[in-house]
Structures are given as structure tokens and as C-alpha cells.
Design a protein around this motif. Structure first.
Motif, PDB file in Angstrom:
ATOM      1  N   GLU A 156       0.809  -1.222   0.000  1.00 52.50           N
ATOM      2  CA  GLU A 156       0.000   0.000   0.000  1.00 52.50           C
ATOM      3  C   GLU A 156       0.841   1.270   0.000  1.00 52.50           C
ATOM      4  OE1 GLU A 156      -2.882   1.966   3.247  1.00 52.50           O
ATOM      5  OE2 GLU A 156      -3.531  -0.016   2.544  1.00 52.50           O
ATOM      6  N   ASP A 157       1.876   1.334   0.827  1.00 49.87           N
ATOM      7  CA  ASP A 157       2.668   2.567   0.906  1.00 49.87           C
ATOM      8  C   ASP A 157       3.369   2.873  -0.414  1.00 49.87           C
ATOM      9  OD1 ASP A 157       4.403   0.377   1.304  1.00 49.87           O
ATOM     10  OD2 ASP A 157       5.748   1.540   2.572  1.00 49.87           O
ATOM     11  N   ARG A 158       3.824   1.852  -1.128  1.00 52.18           N
ATOM     12  CA  ARG A 158       4.488   2.051  -2.418  1.00 52.18           C
ATOM     13  C   ARG A 158       3.471   2.478  -3.479  1.00 52.18           C
ATOM     14  NH1 ARG A 158       8.162   4.066  -5.184  1.00 52.18           N
ATOM     15  NH2 ARG A 158       8.879   2.896  -6.982  1.00 52.18           N
TER      16      ARG A 158
END
Length: 101
Positions: free
Chosen positions: A16-18
Motif C-alpha cells: 500500500e505505501d508504495r
């Protein structure tokens, strides 16, 4: 004049963060190249793991121009390259339908 909205549905294997980082860079780069991109207000993950993005343009013509030039924007191609199963549902949104919040 109504705005033009694209609901972009896709899948990705990215964490998710990427995904969010690539998406943010893509949004800013597209906006720099196509100032009629008004907002990209929402990203939602469905129960099945798919994602839905909402892209709002001033006009349908502006969206078509941005889509045609997307391959020339490295940040967008990096983002798009991480997606699969992309499907777009699009339509016109009355200006008066903008959230009063």
C-alpha cells in the motif's frame, strides 16, 4: 458545464505505501502537464483487494488529452506499470454535485 469523472478500477501487487507513493507522484506530474486535472480525491481498496481511484477533469476533452499524453509522463508510466486489470468507468458530473464539505 459538467466536470468529467473517471473511476479507475485496478489491481496491484505493490504494498500500500508504495502504491500511494507512485500514485501521488503520478497525480502531480499529470497535473503539471494537464492543468485541467482538477482533483484526484479518493483511493479505495475493495474487499476483493482491487482498488478504485477517482480522477476529475474540467471536461471530457481534457481527460482525453491527458490520457493520450500519459505515456509521455514518466511518473505516470511508473504508476501504470504497477497496475493490472485496469478498467475505467467514466461520466459527466454536474458542477453542483461537488461536495459542500
Amino acid at each position: 458545464m459538467p466536470y468529467f469523472v473517471e473511476f479507475v478500477h485496478y489491481r496491484t501487487d505493490l504494498p500500500e505505501d508504495r502504491l500511494v507513493a507512485l500514485r501521488s507522484a503520478a497525480i502531480l506530474a499529470v497535473r503539471d502537464a494537464h492543468p485541467d486535472l482538477l482533483s484526484v480525491p479518493a483511493l479505495s481498496r475493495g474487499e476483493d483487494g482491487s482498488w478504485t481511484d477517482v480522477w476529475i477533469y474540467r471536461t471530457q476533452e481534457a481527460a482525453e488529452k491527458a490520457n493520450a499524453g500519459a505515456g509521455d509522463i514518466p511518473e505516470f508510466t511508473a504508476f501504470a506499470g504497477a497496475l493490472s486489470g485496469v478498467e475505467i468507468t467514466a461520466g459527466h458530473m454536474p458542477e453542483s454535485a461537488v461536495s459542500p464539505l
